[in-house]
Design an enzyme around this catalytic site. Structure first.
Site, PDB file in Angstrom:
ATOM      1  N   LYS A  71       0.834  -1.185   0.030  1.00 38.40           N
ATOM      2  CA  LYS A  71      -0.176   0.025   0.007  1.00 38.40           C
ATOM      3  C   LYS A  71       0.785   1.400  -0.031  1.00 38.40           C
ATOM      4  CE  LYS A  71      -4.252  -1.693   1.833  1.00 38.40           C
ATOM      5  NZ  LYS A  71      -5.393  -1.402   2.777  1.00 38.40           N
ATOM      6  N   ASP A 107     -10.102   2.879   1.454  1.00 40.19           N
ATOM      7  CA  ASP A 107     -10.354   2.351   2.807  1.00 40.19           C
ATOM      8  C   ASP A 107     -11.196   3.605   3.877  1.00 40.19           C
ATOM      9  OD1 ASP A 107      -9.201  -0.269   2.289  1.00 40.19           O
ATOM     10  OD2 ASP A 107      -7.241   0.618   2.855  1.00 40.19           O
TER      11      ASP A 107
END
Ligand code: ATR
Length: 289
Positions: A71, A107
């Site tokens: 990420k 997210d």
């Protein structure tokens, strides 16, 4: 579905990717909406991240999701990055544009949309954040950007909590995070929205919980756990036993996927479709409510 020369391709890069629910989210979304799109998990080892991002662009992929452990590692290979993702320092969605991919973090907006769908707000709330890993750090940023009244941060390792608080406050230029010890945690007097961001209680250690003492759970009016395996964590059970409302992490997973899908396809997914996808995810996990 019929795959042909016009079918758009999206994928997930990470390592491992074998047990991901993301294909269920995106392929069901495409089928339900009648979009000509397929989504495939693509295992990428750490040393191949650059090649994978550049290769995906060369292969004309529409977009990618990015999961653990890449990420942050993908960021240097993007042509642009959304300000929230840049602040958090983690990207989970890449959207194709001229010359390369732009990175987003869906997210946190996903968690926000999930909480909104359950009537849970962060604005003006006293938030109790449990944990100081990557997930907790991102949630701290979200709470700051959503205007939480105060954020109390508890973590087993206090120095890590202090680091997260410092980084979040520096990013937003205001101080509203207080790092607390276990003793302080058990002596709280207010009423809190608690967000459980540690891995404690995750399958197969389903009887574990970050704090055992009832003194904590009496102060929680709403307990959100980012874990969804098990569907009801010990943390959630304890919050419920003291009359609090609970939510697990499955809707966060759902909405991070939906927001990514909306970015790739420049569309809006209806709440009716979202409910259908959630049902499919539960079936995949073997949850029957
Ligand atoms: P993630 O990216 O999912 O946030 P992480 O960065 O590895 O994962 O962070 C894990 C979090 O769970 C940390 O807050 C960790 O606490 P420490 O910073 O003290 O390690 C917390 N955690 C993991 N196991 C724990 C345990 N047995 N008791 C208390 N906290 C635990």
């Amino acid at each position: 579905m019929q795959i042909d020369g016009k079918t758009k391709t999206c994928g997930l890069i990470g390592d491992p990717v074998a047990h991901t629910l993301s294909p269920v989210i995106h392929n069901t979304l495409a089928q339900t909406r009648g979009d000509d799109l397929v989504y495939v998990p693509l295992r990428v080892e750490a040393e191949h991240v650059q090649k994978a991002v550049e290769g995906a662009y060369a292969l004309s992929l529409t977009g990618l999701n990015v999961t653990v452990p890449h990420k942050s590692a993908v960021i240097p290979y993007l042509v642009d990055i959304d300000p929230l993702a840049e602040k958090i320092g983690a990207v989970n969605t890449l959207v194709r544009q001229e010359g390369g991919f732009k990175g987003y973090n869906t997210d946190m907006p996903g968690l926000l949309r999930a909480m909104q769908s359950e009537g849970i707000t962060v604005k003006e709330q006293s938030v109790l954040l449990l944990g100081a890993g990557g997930a907790a750090r991102a949630v701290a940023f979200l709470c700051m950007s959503e205007g939480a009244k105060e954020i109390l941060l508890y973590n087993r390792t206090m120095e890590k909590a202090e680091r997260v608080a410092k980084e979040a406050e520096a990013a937003f230029g205001r101080s509203c995070i207080r790092v607390i010890s276990k003793e302080e945690l058990l002596q709280l007097t207010g009423s809190y929205l608690a967000i459980q961001c540690t891995s404690v209680g995750l399958y197969p250690n389903v009887d574990d919980v970050i704090v055992q003492e009832d003194a904590l759970y009496e102060k929680i009016h709403t307990g959100v756990d980012l874990i969804y395996r098990p569907y009801e964590t010990m943390f959630m059970k304890k919050v419920k036993a003291h009359g609090g409302k609970t939510m697990n992490g499955l809707k966060m997973l759902l909405y991070q996927g939906i927001i990514a899908y909306e970015l790739w396809n420049k569309c809006e997914v209806s709440e009716e479709t979202a409910a259908h996808i959630l049902q499919k995810m539960k079936e995949e996990l073997g949850i029957h409510e």
